[in-house]
Design a protein around this motif. Sequence first.
Motif, PDB file in Angstrom:
ATOM      1  N   VAL A  89      13.951 -32.403  33.779  1.00  0.00           N
ATOM      2  CA  VAL A  89      13.714 -32.599  32.356  1.00  0.00           C
ATOM      3  C   VAL A  89      14.749 -33.577  31.812  1.00  0.00           C
ATOM      4  N   ASP A  90      14.246 -34.672  31.234  1.00  0.00           N
ATOM      5  CA  ASP A  90      15.087 -35.660  30.564  1.00  0.00           C
ATOM      6  C   ASP A  90      14.954 -35.498  29.054  1.00  0.00           C
ATOM      7  N   GLU A  91      16.077 -35.580  28.348  1.00  0.00           N
ATOM      8  CA  GLU A  91      16.066 -35.610  26.895  1.00  0.00           C
ATOM      9  C   GLU A  91      16.618 -36.956  26.441  1.00  0.00           C
ATOM     10  N   ALA A  92      16.033 -37.495  25.365  1.00  0.00           N
ATOM     11  CA  ALA A  92      16.431 -38.816  24.901  1.00  0.00           C
ATOM     12  C   ALA A  92      16.512 -38.851  23.382  1.00  0.00           C
ATOM     13  N   GLU A  93      17.405 -39.690  22.892  1.00  0.00           N
ATOM     14  CA  GLU A  93      17.521 -39.971  21.467  1.00  0.00           C
ATOM     15  C   GLU A  93      17.386 -41.477  21.269  1.00  0.00           C
ATOM     16  N   LEU A  94      16.591 -41.882  20.284  1.00  0.00           N
ATOM     17  CA  LEU A  94      16.346 -43.285  19.994  1.00  0.00           C
ATOM     18  C   LEU A  94      16.855 -43.596  18.594  1.00  0.00           C
ATOM     19  N   ARG A  95      17.602 -44.704  18.459  1.00  0.00           N
ATOM     20  CA  ARG A  95      18.131 -45.116  17.165  1.00  0.00           C
ATOM     21  C   ARG A  95      17.949 -46.620  16.956  1.00  0.00           C
ATOM     22  N   THR A  96      17.889 -47.016  15.692  1.00  0.00           N
ATOM     23  CA  THR A  96      17.761 -48.416  15.330  1.00  0.00           C
ATOM     24  C   THR A  96      19.122 -49.114  15.417  1.00  0.00           C
ATOM     25  N   GLU A  97      19.108 -50.415  15.234  1.00  0.00           N
ATOM     26  CA  GLU A  97      20.367 -51.172  15.210  1.00  0.00           C
ATOM     27  C   GLU A  97      21.268 -50.717  14.073  1.00  0.00           C
ATOM     28  N   ASP A  98      20.689 -50.164  13.002  1.00  0.00           N
ATOM     29  CA  ASP A  98      21.474 -49.653  11.886  1.00  0.00           C
ATOM     30  C   ASP A  98      21.978 -48.242  12.131  1.00  0.00           C
ATOM     31  N   GLY A  99      21.571 -47.628  13.252  1.00  0.00           N
ATOM     32  CA  GLY A  99      22.017 -46.282  13.568  1.00  0.00           C
ATOM     33  C   GLY A  99      21.124 -45.183  13.030  1.00  0.00           C
ATOM     34  N   ALA A 100      19.974 -45.542  12.446  1.00  0.00           N
ATOM     35  CA  ALA A 100      19.056 -44.520  11.942  1.00  0.00           C
ATOM     36  C   ALA A 100      18.280 -43.903  13.103  1.00  0.00           C
ATOM     37  N   LEU A 101      18.057 -42.603  13.025  1.00  0.00           N
ATOM     38  CA  LEU A 101      17.321 -41.908  14.073  1.00  0.00           C
ATOM     39  C   LEU A 101      15.852 -42.307  14.039  1.00  0.00           C
ATOM     40  N   VAL A 102      15.317 -42.686  15.196  1.00  0.00           N
ATOM     41  CA  VAL A 102      13.903 -43.010  15.343  1.00  0.00           C
ATOM     42  C   VAL A 102      13.130 -41.808  15.875  1.00  0.00           C
ATOM     43  N   ALA A 103      13.642 -41.199  16.930  1.00  0.00           N
ATOM     44  CA  ALA A 103      12.939 -40.079  17.557  1.00  0.00           C
ATOM     45  C   ALA A 103      13.884 -39.354  18.505  1.00  0.00           C
ATOM     46  N   ARG A 104      13.544 -38.107  18.756  1.00  0.00           N
ATOM     47  CA  ARG A 104      14.133 -37.359  19.863  1.00  0.00           C
ATOM     48  C   ARG A 104      12.986 -36.938  20.770  1.00  0.00           C
ATOM     49  N   ALA A 105      13.200 -37.056  22.067  1.00  0.00           N
ATOM     50  CA  ALA A 105      12.114 -36.822  23.019  1.00  0.00           C
ATOM     51  C   ALA A 105      12.601 -35.988  24.191  1.00  0.00           C
ATOM     52  N   ARG A 106      11.659 -35.312  24.808  1.00  0.00           N
ATOM     53  CA  ARG A 106      11.921 -34.567  26.048  1.00  0.00           C
ATOM     54  C   ARG A 106      10.723 -34.799  26.962  1.00  0.00           C
ATOM     55  N   GLN A 107      10.993 -35.115  28.218  1.00  0.00           N
ATOM     56  CA  GLN A 107       9.890 -35.297  29.153  1.00  0.00           C
ATOM     57  C   GLN A 107      10.158 -34.567  30.460  1.00  0.00           C
ATOM     58  N   THR A 108       9.070 -34.084  31.036  1.00  0.00           N
ATOM     59  CA  THR A 108       9.114 -33.397  32.328  1.00  0.00           C
ATOM     60  C   THR A 108       8.659 -34.353  33.408  1.00  0.00           C
TER      61      THR A 108
END
Length: 276
Positions: free
Chosen positions: A251-270
Amino acid sequence: MDLAATTALVTGADPRSGRTGADVTAGLGAPTSAPAGAAAALVVDPSWRSFSQLQGGLVTGHLLAAAADATGAAPRTVSAHLLAGVEPGVPAVVGAGLDRAGTTGSVRATLHQAGRLAAVAQVLTVARPPVPGPSVPVPPVAEGVPFALPRDLVPIADHTAIRALGTSRPLAGGDEPRLTAWVRIDGDLPPLVQLGVLLDALPPSLFAVRTAPAAMPTVELTAHLAGPPPATGAWVLVDQVTTWADNAVAVDEAELRTEDGALVARARQTRRLLSR
Protein backbone atom coordinates in the motif's frame (compact mmCIF):
# COMPACT_ATOMS: atom_id res chain seq x y z
CA MET A 1 2.86 4.71 -11.44
CA ASP A 2 1.44 1.27 -12.22
CA LEU A 3 4.55 -0.31 -13.72
CA ALA A 4 2.84 -3.56 -14.68
CA ALA A 5 -0.57 -2.45 -15.79
CA THR A 6 -0.26 0.64 -17.94
CA THR A 7 -1.17 1.95 -21.37
CA ALA A 8 -3.19 5.01 -21.76
CA LEU A 9 -6.70 5.88 -22.47
CA VAL A 10 -6.64 9.27 -24.01
CA THR A 11 -9.96 10.14 -25.51
CA GLY A 12 -13.37 11.47 -25.65
CA ALA A 13 -15.11 13.82 -28.03
CA ASP A 14 -12.99 16.56 -29.57
CA PRO A 15 -14.87 19.82 -29.05
CA ARG A 16 -12.86 21.46 -31.84
CA SER A 17 -14.04 18.93 -34.43
CA GLY A 18 -17.59 18.37 -33.21
CA ARG A 19 -17.13 14.58 -33.13
CA THR A 20 -19.19 12.50 -30.75
CA GLY A 21 -17.71 9.94 -28.39
CA ALA A 22 -18.47 7.16 -30.87
CA ASP A 23 -16.32 8.90 -33.47
CA VAL A 24 -13.19 9.14 -31.34
CA THR A 25 -10.03 7.46 -32.58
CA ALA A 26 -6.48 7.33 -31.26
CA GLY A 27 -5.00 10.54 -29.91
CA LEU A 28 -5.58 13.15 -27.23
CA GLY A 29 -8.87 14.85 -26.56
CA ALA A 30 -11.41 15.83 -23.95
CA PRO A 31 -13.57 13.08 -22.49
CA THR A 32 -16.97 12.73 -24.11
CA SER A 33 -19.84 14.35 -22.25
CA ALA A 34 -22.75 11.95 -21.90
CA PRO A 35 -26.07 11.85 -20.07
CA ALA A 36 -26.25 9.89 -16.84
CA GLY A 37 -26.08 6.20 -17.59
CA ALA A 38 -24.76 6.76 -21.11
CA ALA A 39 -21.44 5.45 -22.40
CA ALA A 40 -18.59 7.16 -24.21
CA ALA A 41 -16.20 5.44 -26.62
CA LEU A 42 -12.48 5.59 -25.93
CA VAL A 43 -9.38 4.44 -27.75
CA VAL A 44 -5.88 3.85 -26.45
CA ASP A 45 -2.95 5.88 -27.73
CA PRO A 46 0.10 3.57 -27.52
CA SER A 47 2.41 6.47 -26.64
CA TRP A 48 0.78 6.53 -23.20
CA ARG A 49 1.64 2.91 -22.39
CA SER A 50 3.57 1.74 -19.38
CA PHE A 51 4.83 -1.69 -20.29
CA SER A 52 1.99 -3.22 -22.34
CA GLN A 53 -1.18 -2.01 -20.65
CA LEU A 54 -3.05 0.97 -19.36
CA GLN A 55 -1.81 3.14 -16.52
CA GLY A 56 -4.16 2.76 -13.59
CA GLY A 57 -4.13 6.49 -12.87
CA LEU A 58 -5.21 7.35 -16.39
CA VAL A 59 -8.11 4.90 -16.15
CA THR A 60 -9.08 6.47 -12.83
CA GLY A 61 -8.88 9.92 -14.39
CA HIS A 62 -11.32 8.96 -17.12
CA LEU A 63 -13.70 7.51 -14.54
CA LEU A 64 -13.49 10.79 -12.58
CA ALA A 65 -14.23 12.78 -15.74
CA ALA A 66 -17.18 10.54 -16.59
CA ALA A 67 -18.63 11.07 -13.11
CA ALA A 68 -18.20 14.84 -13.40
CA ASP A 69 -19.90 14.84 -16.80
CA ALA A 70 -22.81 12.76 -15.49
CA THR A 71 -23.51 15.04 -12.53
CA GLY A 72 -22.21 18.44 -13.58
CA ALA A 73 -20.54 18.54 -10.16
CA ALA A 74 -17.00 18.31 -8.84
CA PRO A 75 -15.66 14.89 -7.79
CA ARG A 76 -14.32 14.96 -4.24
CA THR A 77 -13.50 11.31 -3.62
CA VAL A 78 -12.92 8.29 -5.84
CA SER A 79 -12.35 4.64 -5.07
CA ALA A 80 -11.38 2.71 -8.19
CA HIS A 81 -10.90 -1.03 -8.60
CA LEU A 82 -8.69 -1.88 -11.57
CA LEU A 83 -9.81 -5.38 -12.44
CA ALA A 84 -8.05 -6.07 -15.74
CA GLY A 85 -5.45 -4.48 -17.96
CA VAL A 86 -6.64 -2.32 -20.86
CA GLU A 87 -5.03 -3.28 -24.15
CA PRO A 88 -3.69 -0.61 -26.53
CA GLY A 89 -5.48 -0.26 -29.85
CA VAL A 90 -8.66 -1.97 -28.65
CA PRO A 91 -11.80 0.19 -28.26
CA ALA A 92 -12.99 0.73 -24.71
CA VAL A 93 -16.19 2.22 -23.33
CA VAL A 94 -16.60 4.41 -20.24
CA GLY A 95 -20.03 4.74 -18.66
CA ALA A 96 -21.43 6.48 -15.61
CA GLY A 97 -24.64 5.78 -13.70
CA LEU A 98 -26.04 7.94 -10.90
CA ASP A 99 -26.83 6.25 -7.61
CA ARG A 100 -27.85 9.65 -6.29
CA ALA A 101 -27.92 13.14 -7.77
CA GLY A 102 -28.19 16.48 -6.02
CA THR A 103 -25.97 18.56 -3.76
CA THR A 104 -24.09 15.42 -2.76
CA GLY A 105 -23.99 12.85 -5.55
CA SER A 106 -22.79 9.28 -5.86
CA VAL A 107 -21.80 7.91 -9.26
CA ARG A 108 -20.71 4.45 -10.37
CA ALA A 109 -18.33 4.83 -13.31
CA THR A 110 -17.14 1.85 -15.35
CA LEU A 111 -14.73 1.00 -18.13
CA HIS A 112 -15.41 -2.01 -20.37
CA GLN A 113 -13.17 -3.44 -23.06
CA ALA A 114 -13.74 -6.47 -25.27
CA GLY A 115 -16.95 -7.25 -23.45
CA ARG A 116 -15.50 -7.37 -19.96
CA LEU A 117 -15.45 -4.99 -17.01
CA ALA A 118 -11.89 -3.70 -16.70
CA ALA A 119 -12.36 -0.96 -14.08
CA VAL A 120 -15.08 0.36 -11.79
CA ALA A 121 -15.12 3.37 -9.47
CA GLN A 122 -17.46 4.91 -6.95
CA VAL A 123 -17.21 8.69 -7.12
CA LEU A 124 -18.61 11.17 -4.61
CA THR A 125 -19.49 14.56 -6.11
CA VAL A 126 -20.38 17.84 -4.44
CA ALA A 127 -22.27 20.62 -6.20
CA ARG A 128 -20.22 23.40 -4.59
CA PRO A 129 -16.96 23.92 -6.54
CA PRO A 130 -13.79 23.25 -4.51
CA VAL A 131 -11.53 26.15 -3.60
CA PRO A 132 -7.79 26.04 -2.89
CA GLY A 133 -6.95 25.36 0.74
CA PRO A 134 -4.19 26.88 2.88
CA SER A 135 -0.63 26.61 1.65
CA VAL A 136 2.45 25.14 3.32
CA PRO A 137 6.10 25.73 2.36
CA VAL A 138 7.31 23.46 -0.44
CA PRO A 139 10.69 23.27 -2.19
CA PRO A 140 10.85 25.10 -5.51
CA VAL A 141 10.66 23.10 -8.72
CA ALA A 142 14.19 24.27 -9.59
CA GLU A 143 15.58 22.27 -6.64
CA GLY A 144 14.45 19.02 -8.24
CA VAL A 145 16.92 16.91 -10.20
CA PRO A 146 15.68 15.81 -13.64
CA PHE A 147 14.93 12.10 -13.62
CA ALA A 148 13.76 10.06 -16.60
CA LEU A 149 11.75 6.87 -16.47
CA PRO A 150 12.99 4.14 -18.87
CA ARG A 151 11.19 4.96 -22.10
CA ASP A 152 11.76 1.55 -23.64
CA LEU A 153 9.67 0.01 -20.86
CA VAL A 154 7.47 2.98 -20.00
CA PRO A 155 6.54 4.97 -23.13
CA ILE A 156 4.36 7.25 -20.99
CA ALA A 157 7.69 8.73 -19.89
CA ASP A 158 7.60 10.79 -23.08
CA HIS A 159 4.66 12.66 -21.56
CA THR A 160 6.08 12.87 -18.03
CA ALA A 161 8.63 15.34 -16.68
CA ILE A 162 10.05 14.44 -13.24
CA ARG A 163 12.32 16.45 -10.94
CA ALA A 164 13.34 14.24 -8.02
CA LEU A 165 13.81 15.64 -4.52
CA GLY A 166 15.94 14.24 -1.70
CA THR A 167 18.31 11.31 -2.06
CA SER A 168 15.81 8.52 -2.71
CA ARG A 169 15.63 7.15 -6.26
CA PRO A 170 13.98 4.10 -7.83
CA LEU A 171 16.13 0.95 -7.68
CA ALA A 172 18.83 2.68 -5.65
CA GLY A 173 18.65 0.31 -2.68
CA GLY A 174 17.84 3.04 -0.18
CA ASP A 175 16.72 2.79 3.44
CA GLU A 176 13.16 4.15 3.15
CA PRO A 177 10.39 3.21 0.69
CA ARG A 178 9.63 6.83 -0.22
CA LEU A 179 9.79 8.77 -3.48
CA THR A 180 9.34 12.54 -3.70
CA ALA A 181 9.36 14.59 -6.88
CA TRP A 182 7.87 17.43 -8.84
CA VAL A 183 5.89 15.95 -11.73
CA ARG A 184 4.42 17.52 -14.85
CA ILE A 185 2.29 15.76 -17.46
CA ASP A 186 2.78 17.00 -21.01
CA GLY A 187 -0.07 16.50 -23.44
CA ASP A 188 -3.51 17.96 -23.91
CA LEU A 189 -5.25 16.02 -21.17
CA PRO A 190 -8.37 17.43 -19.48
CA PRO A 191 -7.59 18.41 -15.88
CA LEU A 192 -9.41 15.50 -14.18
CA VAL A 193 -7.80 12.94 -16.49
CA GLN A 194 -4.41 14.56 -15.90
CA LEU A 195 -5.04 14.44 -12.14
CA GLY A 196 -5.58 10.69 -12.38
CA VAL A 197 -2.23 10.31 -14.13
CA LEU A 198 -0.52 12.42 -11.47
CA LEU A 199 -1.97 10.27 -8.68
CA ASP A 200 -0.17 7.28 -10.24
CA ALA A 201 2.82 9.02 -11.81
CA LEU A 202 5.67 7.71 -9.67
CA PRO A 203 6.98 4.13 -9.59
CA PRO A 204 6.03 1.98 -6.60
CA SER A 205 7.75 3.37 -3.51
CA LEU A 206 9.10 -0.10 -2.72
CA PHE A 207 11.41 0.50 -5.70
CA ALA A 208 13.30 2.98 -3.52
CA VAL A 209 14.60 0.12 -1.35
CA ARG A 210 15.12 -2.34 -4.20
CA THR A 211 17.89 -2.71 -6.76
CA ALA A 212 15.88 -4.71 -9.31
CA PRO A 213 12.38 -4.06 -10.68
CA ALA A 214 9.41 -6.28 -9.92
CA ALA A 215 5.84 -6.44 -11.20
CA MET A 216 3.58 -4.40 -8.89
CA PRO A 217 0.40 -3.44 -10.77
CA THR A 218 -2.08 -1.08 -9.15
CA VAL A 219 -5.36 -2.87 -8.46
CA GLU A 220 -7.06 -0.23 -6.29
CA LEU A 221 -6.72 3.54 -6.08
CA THR A 222 -8.58 5.80 -3.65
CA ALA A 223 -8.18 9.57 -3.57
CA HIS A 224 -9.66 12.53 -1.71
CA LEU A 225 -9.54 15.71 -3.80
CA ALA A 226 -8.85 18.80 -1.74
CA GLY A 227 -9.09 21.55 -4.33
CA PRO A 228 -9.51 22.24 -8.03
CA PRO A 229 -7.55 19.91 -10.32
CA PRO A 230 -4.25 21.47 -11.45
CA ALA A 231 -4.21 23.25 -14.78
CA THR A 232 -3.01 21.28 -17.77
CA GLY A 233 0.80 21.06 -17.72
CA ALA A 234 1.20 22.36 -14.15
CA TRP A 235 3.99 21.12 -11.90
CA VAL A 236 2.68 19.09 -8.95
CA LEU A 237 4.66 17.91 -5.92
CA VAL A 238 4.14 14.20 -5.23
CA ASP A 239 5.34 12.69 -1.93
CA GLN A 240 4.69 8.93 -1.91
CA VAL A 241 5.57 6.30 0.69
CA THR A 242 4.85 2.60 1.15
CA THR A 243 3.03 2.31 4.47
CA TRP A 244 2.95 -1.50 4.62
CA ALA A 245 3.43 -4.62 2.53
CA ASP A 246 3.01 -8.37 2.93
CA ASN A 247 3.59 -11.29 0.59
CA ALA A 248 0.67 -10.35 -1.67
CA VAL A 249 0.11 -6.57 -1.70
CA ALA A 250 1.75 -3.26 -0.88
CA VAL A 251 0.00 0.00 0.00
CA ASP A 252 1.37 3.36 -1.12
CA GLU A 253 0.10 6.66 0.27
CA ALA A 254 0.70 9.94 -1.54
CA GLU A 255 0.16 13.65 -1.04
CA LEU A 256 -0.03 16.07 -3.98
CA ARG A 257 0.55 19.82 -3.70
CA THR A 258 0.74 22.78 -6.06
CA GLU A 259 3.77 25.02 -6.55
CA ASP A 260 2.13 27.37 -4.02
CA GLY A 261 1.95 24.56 -1.46
CA ALA A 262 -1.83 24.11 -1.60
CA LEU A 263 -3.09 20.57 -1.11
CA VAL A 264 -4.40 18.97 -4.31
CA ALA A 265 -5.20 15.45 -3.12
CA ARG A 266 -4.29 12.64 -0.79
CA ALA A 267 -4.30 9.16 -2.27
CA ARG A 268 -3.81 5.54 -1.29
CA GLN A 269 -3.30 2.70 -3.74
CA THR A 270 -3.00 -1.05 -3.42
CA ARG A 271 -0.39 -2.79 -5.56
CA ARG A 272 -0.31 -6.54 -6.18
CA LEU A 273 3.11 -8.06 -5.69
CA LEU A 274 3.40 -10.47 -8.60
CA SER A 275 7.04 -11.16 -7.79
CA ARG A 276 9.31 -10.31 -4.86
